[in-house]
Design an enzyme around this catalytic site. Structure first.
Site, PDB file in Angstrom:
ATOM      1  N   GLY A  54     -80.005 -87.949 -69.030  1.00  0.00           N
ATOM      2  CA  GLY A  54     -81.082 -88.834 -68.575  1.00  0.00           C
ATOM      3  C   GLY A  54     -80.950 -88.981 -67.069  1.00  0.00           C
ATOM      4  O   GLY A  54     -80.070 -89.702 -66.592  1.00  0.00           O
ATOM      5  N   GLY A 104     -82.972 -90.284 -64.878  1.00  0.00           N
ATOM      6  CA  GLY A 104     -83.908 -91.273 -64.332  1.00  0.00           C
ATOM      7  C   GLY A 104     -83.222 -92.181 -63.323  1.00  0.00           C
ATOM      8  O   GLY A 104     -82.266 -91.781 -62.655  1.00  0.00           O
ATOM      9  N   HIS A 105     -83.696 -93.424 -63.267  1.00  0.00           N
ATOM     10  CA  HIS A 105     -83.179 -94.349 -62.241  1.00  0.00           C
ATOM     11  C   HIS A 105     -81.689 -94.600 -62.379  1.00  0.00           C
ATOM     12  O   HIS A 105     -80.935 -94.474 -61.414  1.00  0.00           O
ATOM     13  CB  HIS A 105     -83.936 -95.679 -62.318  1.00  0.00           C
ATOM     14  CG  HIS A 105     -85.328 -95.584 -61.791  1.00  0.00           C
ATOM     15  ND1 HIS A 105     -86.415 -95.292 -62.589  1.00  0.00           N
ATOM     16  CD2 HIS A 105     -85.812 -95.723 -60.544  1.00  0.00           C
ATOM     17  CE1 HIS A 105     -87.501 -95.266 -61.845  1.00  0.00           C
ATOM     18  NE2 HIS A 105     -87.169 -95.522 -60.597  1.00  0.00           N
ATOM     19  N   ARG A 120     -87.309-100.978 -69.964  1.00  0.00           N
ATOM     20  CA  ARG A 120     -88.172-102.114 -70.296  1.00  0.00           C
ATOM     21  C   ARG A 120     -89.326-102.292 -69.318  1.00  0.00           C
ATOM     22  O   ARG A 120     -89.211-102.004 -68.144  1.00  0.00           O
ATOM     23  CB  ARG A 120     -87.343-103.404 -70.237  1.00  0.00           C
ATOM     24  CG  ARG A 120     -86.500-103.622 -71.430  1.00  0.00           C
ATOM     25  CD  ARG A 120     -86.083-105.069 -71.503  1.00  0.00           C
ATOM     26  NE  ARG A 120     -84.901-105.352 -70.702  1.00  0.00           N
ATOM     27  CZ  ARG A 120     -84.409-106.570 -70.548  1.00  0.00           C
ATOM     28  NH1 ARG A 120     -85.017-107.595 -71.117  1.00  0.00           N
ATOM     29  NH2 ARG A 120     -83.323-106.772 -69.830  1.00  0.00           N
ATOM     30  N   ARG A 174     -84.734-106.044 -74.609  1.00  0.00           N
ATOM     31  CA  ARG A 174     -84.017-104.777 -74.790  1.00  0.00           C
ATOM     32  C   ARG A 174     -84.225-104.260 -76.219  1.00  0.00           C
ATOM     33  O   ARG A 174     -84.294-103.070 -76.457  1.00  0.00           O
ATOM     34  CB  ARG A 174     -82.525-104.981 -74.525  1.00  0.00           C
ATOM     35  CG  ARG A 174     -82.193-105.278 -73.071  1.00  0.00           C
ATOM     36  CD  ARG A 174     -80.695-105.416 -72.867  1.00  0.00           C
ATOM     37  NE  ARG A 174     -80.339-105.720 -71.484  1.00  0.00           N
ATOM     38  CZ  ARG A 174     -80.193-106.943 -70.999  1.00  0.00           C
ATOM     39  NH1 ARG A 174     -80.357-108.002 -71.773  1.00  0.00           N
ATOM     40  NH2 ARG A 174     -79.864-107.133 -69.732  1.00  0.00           N
ATOM     41  N   ASN A 201     -85.869 -95.414 -78.486  1.00  0.00           N
ATOM     42  CA  ASN A 201     -84.620 -94.942 -77.898  1.00  0.00           C
ATOM     43  C   ASN A 201     -83.646 -94.410 -78.950  1.00  0.00           C
ATOM     44  O   ASN A 201     -82.836 -93.532 -78.652  1.00  0.00           O
ATOM     45  CB  ASN A 201     -83.981 -96.050 -77.044  1.00  0.00           C
ATOM     46  CG  ASN A 201     -84.691 -96.183 -75.700  1.00  0.00           C
ATOM     47  OD1 ASN A 201     -85.532 -95.350 -75.372  1.00  0.00           O
ATOM     48  ND2 ASN A 201     -84.358 -97.204 -74.936  1.00  0.00           N
ATOM     49  N   VAL A 226     -75.461 -96.191 -72.190  1.00  0.00           N
ATOM     50  CA  VAL A 226     -76.099 -97.136 -71.263  1.00  0.00           C
ATOM     51  C   VAL A 226     -77.497 -97.513 -71.771  1.00  0.00           C
ATOM     52  O   VAL A 226     -77.973 -98.629 -71.593  1.00  0.00           O
ATOM     53  CB  VAL A 226     -76.201 -96.528 -69.841  1.00  0.00           C
ATOM     54  CG1 VAL A 226     -76.905 -97.483 -68.883  1.00  0.00           C
ATOM     55  CG2 VAL A 226     -74.815 -96.181 -69.296  1.00  0.00           C
ATOM     56  N   THR A 227     -78.142 -96.574 -72.455  1.00  0.00           N
ATOM     57  CA  THR A 227     -79.491 -96.799 -72.990  1.00  0.00           C
ATOM     58  C   THR A 227     -79.515 -98.061 -73.849  1.00  0.00           C
ATOM     59  O   THR A 227     -78.617 -98.299 -74.654  1.00  0.00           O
ATOM     60  CB  THR A 227     -79.898 -95.589 -73.863  1.00  0.00           C
ATOM     61  OG1 THR A 227     -79.762 -94.398 -73.087  1.00  0.00           O
ATOM     62  CG2 THR A 227     -81.329 -95.726 -74.361  1.00  0.00           C
ATOM     63  N   HIS A 233     -74.969-106.999 -75.493  1.00  0.00           N
ATOM     64  CA  HIS A 233     -75.640-106.947 -74.195  1.00  0.00           C
ATOM     65  C   HIS A 233     -77.111-107.294 -74.406  1.00  0.00           C
ATOM     66  O   HIS A 233     -78.005-106.507 -74.195  1.00  0.00           O
ATOM     67  CB  HIS A 233     -75.473-105.525 -73.628  1.00  0.00           C
ATOM     68  CG  HIS A 233     -76.149-105.289 -72.316  1.00  0.00           C
ATOM     69  ND1 HIS A 233     -75.920-106.054 -71.205  1.00  0.00           N
ATOM     70  CD2 HIS A 233     -77.038-104.338 -71.922  1.00  0.00           C
ATOM     71  CE1 HIS A 233     -76.649-105.590 -70.191  1.00  0.00           C
ATOM     72  NE2 HIS A 233     -77.339-104.558 -70.611  1.00  0.00           N
TER      73      HIS A 233
HETATM   74  N1  APR Z   1     -82.879 -86.249 -73.420  1.00  0.00           N
HETATM   75  C1  APR Z   1     -82.555 -86.460 -72.128  1.00  0.00           C
HETATM   76  N2  APR Z   1     -83.246 -87.277 -71.309  1.00  0.00           N
HETATM   77  C2  APR Z   1     -84.303 -87.903 -71.807  1.00  0.00           C
HETATM   78  C3  APR Z   1     -84.709 -87.740 -73.156  1.00  0.00           C
HETATM   79  C4  APR Z   1     -83.949 -86.867 -73.976  1.00  0.00           C
HETATM   80  N3  APR Z   1     -84.251 -86.663 -75.257  1.00  0.00           N
HETATM   81  N4  APR Z   1     -85.799 -88.519 -73.355  1.00  0.00           N
HETATM   82  C5  APR Z   1     -86.062 -89.151 -72.186  1.00  0.00           C
HETATM   83  N5  APR Z   1     -85.157 -88.770 -71.262  1.00  0.00           N
HETATM   84  C6  APR Z   1     -85.071 -89.155 -69.850  1.00  0.00           C
HETATM   85  C7  APR Z   1     -86.419 -89.378 -69.178  1.00  0.00           C
HETATM   86  O1  APR Z   1     -87.059 -88.127 -68.877  1.00  0.00           O
HETATM   87  C8  APR Z   1     -86.006 -90.162 -67.936  1.00  0.00           C
HETATM   88  O2  APR Z   1     -85.785 -89.300 -66.832  1.00  0.00           O
HETATM   89  O3  APR Z   1     -84.403 -90.406 -69.677  1.00  0.00           O
HETATM   90  C9  APR Z   1     -84.712 -90.841 -68.343  1.00  0.00           C
HETATM   91  C10 APR Z   1     -84.772 -92.355 -68.325  1.00  0.00           C
HETATM   92  O4  APR Z   1     -84.934 -92.740 -67.019  1.00  0.00           O
HETATM   93  P1  APR Z   1     -85.850 -93.988 -66.556  1.00  0.00           P
HETATM   94  O5  APR Z   1     -87.139 -93.955 -67.285  1.00  0.00           O
HETATM   95  O6  APR Z   1     -85.853 -93.999 -65.066  1.00  0.00           O
HETATM   96  O7  APR Z   1     -85.055 -95.237 -67.134  1.00  0.00           O
HETATM   97  P2  APR Z   1     -83.775 -95.963 -66.467  1.00  0.00           P
HETATM   98  O8  APR Z   1     -84.226 -97.073 -65.602  1.00  0.00           O
HETATM   99  O9  APR Z   1     -82.852 -94.944 -65.920  1.00  0.00           O
HETATM  100  O10 APR Z   1     -83.128 -96.625 -67.784  1.00  0.00           O
HETATM  101  C11 APR Z   1     -82.592 -95.793 -68.779  1.00  0.00           C
HETATM  102  O11 APR Z   1     -80.872 -97.342 -69.344  1.00  0.00           O
HETATM  103  O12 APR Z   1     -80.486 -99.474 -68.569  1.00  0.00           O
HETATM  104  C12 APR Z   1     -81.019 -98.717 -69.616  1.00  0.00           C
HETATM  105  O13 APR Z   1     -82.780-100.091 -70.534  1.00  0.00           O
HETATM  106  C13 APR Z   1     -82.519 -98.951 -69.766  1.00  0.00           C
HETATM  107  O14 APR Z   1     -82.732 -97.806 -71.842  1.00  0.00           O
HETATM  108  C14 APR Z   1     -82.938 -97.695 -70.452  1.00  0.00           C
HETATM  109  C15 APR Z   1     -81.989 -96.640 -69.875  1.00  0.00           C
END
Ligand code: APR
Length: 309
Positions: A10, A12-13, A83, A89, A96, A119-120, A176
């Site tokens: 993942g 993302g952020h 979220r 959550r 998720n 972390v998700t 959490h």
């Molecule tokens: N495999 C890998 N990555 C994936 C998959 C998958 N099957 N499905 C989605 N993703 C990726 C998305 O493409 C995205 O880049 O997971 C990433 C999530 O990033 P963001 O949307 O930016 O979310 P973020 O703020 O990083 O939070 C991720 O962490 O803190 C927790 O609640 C938050 O559950 C959330 C997770």
């Protein structure tokens, strides 16, 4: 000594911010995995190009293929949706769970000896799901939440007392989620419990702000959830594992009778080292604290039940 390999599922952020901290510190090689094509490769290239400026020897690789994560020492799972305002959550549960279930299979095949940090969100449940889908021993699957919640509590206590945030040693137990259990009696500044430094009504206000700390940021950002402090928290846990620090940190751990709970993940203080969760620390709780912990664990259990884990 060969540098350790840390894969982040993942990009993302939270995932990319964690990768940045790891690459900046140069303590390991980093693989960023995501299902979106090009994005992890682009972020990895950008981070690689920052490494000379940080004087870091880390390599950073972006990929859509689990084969590139093979042999990871630590795997951080941030894949999923974040979220939006008004969501708890727990609202993320089903979406998720599908994503993290698939991730668990990818990890098992590629890195059968790794340590997983979930972390998700909802994090405690996702840790449980990863434990079940990977079949790893439970000491090699943990969740990140307590370090973040404790950091939030420390921040608010530090502001209240006008002391350095790093001087506050916070303890938080339970899931959490909204029912997490900050523990003022065990939270100290210079060895003194905050219950001796801050009046009860103010402590309650700081506890409440900590409980809704994630939601406070979601309502300000409007398009997602927190990532700087979550990434910094994950970084601490990764570091404790790859350097075998034996560091006490709050983590979501699989409980086997500790705090009166069995067969469930919940946040407790644990010694983290190369083997993952090496020991769980059992604090002597009073009746009220124990009841709050049990209630918080019960909230996690009800979500685990929905997923039939
Ligand atoms: N495999 C890998 N990555 C994936 C998959 C998958 N099957 N499905 C989605 N993703 C990726 C998305 O493409 C995205 O880049 O997971 C990433 C999530 O990033 P963001 O949307 O930016 O979310 P973020 O703020 O990083 O939070 C991720 O962490 O803190 C927790 O609640 C938050 O559950 C959330 C997770």
């Amino acid at each position: 000594m060969k540098r350790k390999k840390v894969s982040i599922i993942g990009a993302g952020h939270v995932g990319a911010s964690t990768a940045q901290l790891l690459a900046h510190s140069g303590i390991c090689d980093v693989v960023l995995f995501d299902v979106v094509e090009g994005m992890p490769q682009g972020k990895a290239l950008d981070l690689s190009e920052a490494c000379p400026l940080w004087n870091s020897a880390s390599t950073v690789t972006g990929t859509n293929d689990y084969a590139d994560t093979a042999g990871s020492d630590v795997i951080v799972v941030t894949a999923g949706i974040a979220r939006k305002p008004g969501m708890s959550r727990d609202d993320l549960l089903k979406t998720n769970a599908e994503i993290v279930g698939a991730v668990g299979k990818g990890i098992t095949a590629a890195s059968p000896n790794g340590v997983i940090i979930a972390v998700t969100n909802p994090m405690d449940v996702m840790a449980h799901l990863l434990y079940k889908t990977t079949g790893f021993p439970h000491h090699r699957v943990m969740g990140m939440g307590g370090v973040l919640d404790a950091a939030r509590f420390s921040t608010f206590v530090a502001w209240e007392l006008n002391v350095a945030p790093g001087a506050v040693n916070s303890v938080i137990l339970g899931g959490h989620g909204d029912q997490m259990v900050p523990m003022p009696r065990f939270t100290t500044v210079g060895g003194v419990p905050v219950t001796e430094l801050i009046p009860p009504d103010r402590i309650n206000a700081l506890v409440e702000r900590t409980r809704s700390g994630g939601a406070e940021i979601v309502s300000l950002l409007k398009t997602g959830s927190a990532y700087y402090a979550p990434a910094a928290s994950t970084f601490q846990m990764v570091k404790a594992i790859i350097f075998d620090e034996k560091r006490p940190l709050p983590a979501a751990c699989y409980l086997t009778g500790q705090y009166g709970v069995s067969g469930l993940y919940a946040g407790v203080p644990a010694i983290l080292g190369a083997a993952g969760v090496e020991r769980i620390i059992e604090l002597k709780l009073n009746k009220h604290e124990h009841e709050e912990f049990t209630r918080s664990a019960g909230a996690v259990a009800s979500l685990v039940k929905i997923l039939n884990l």
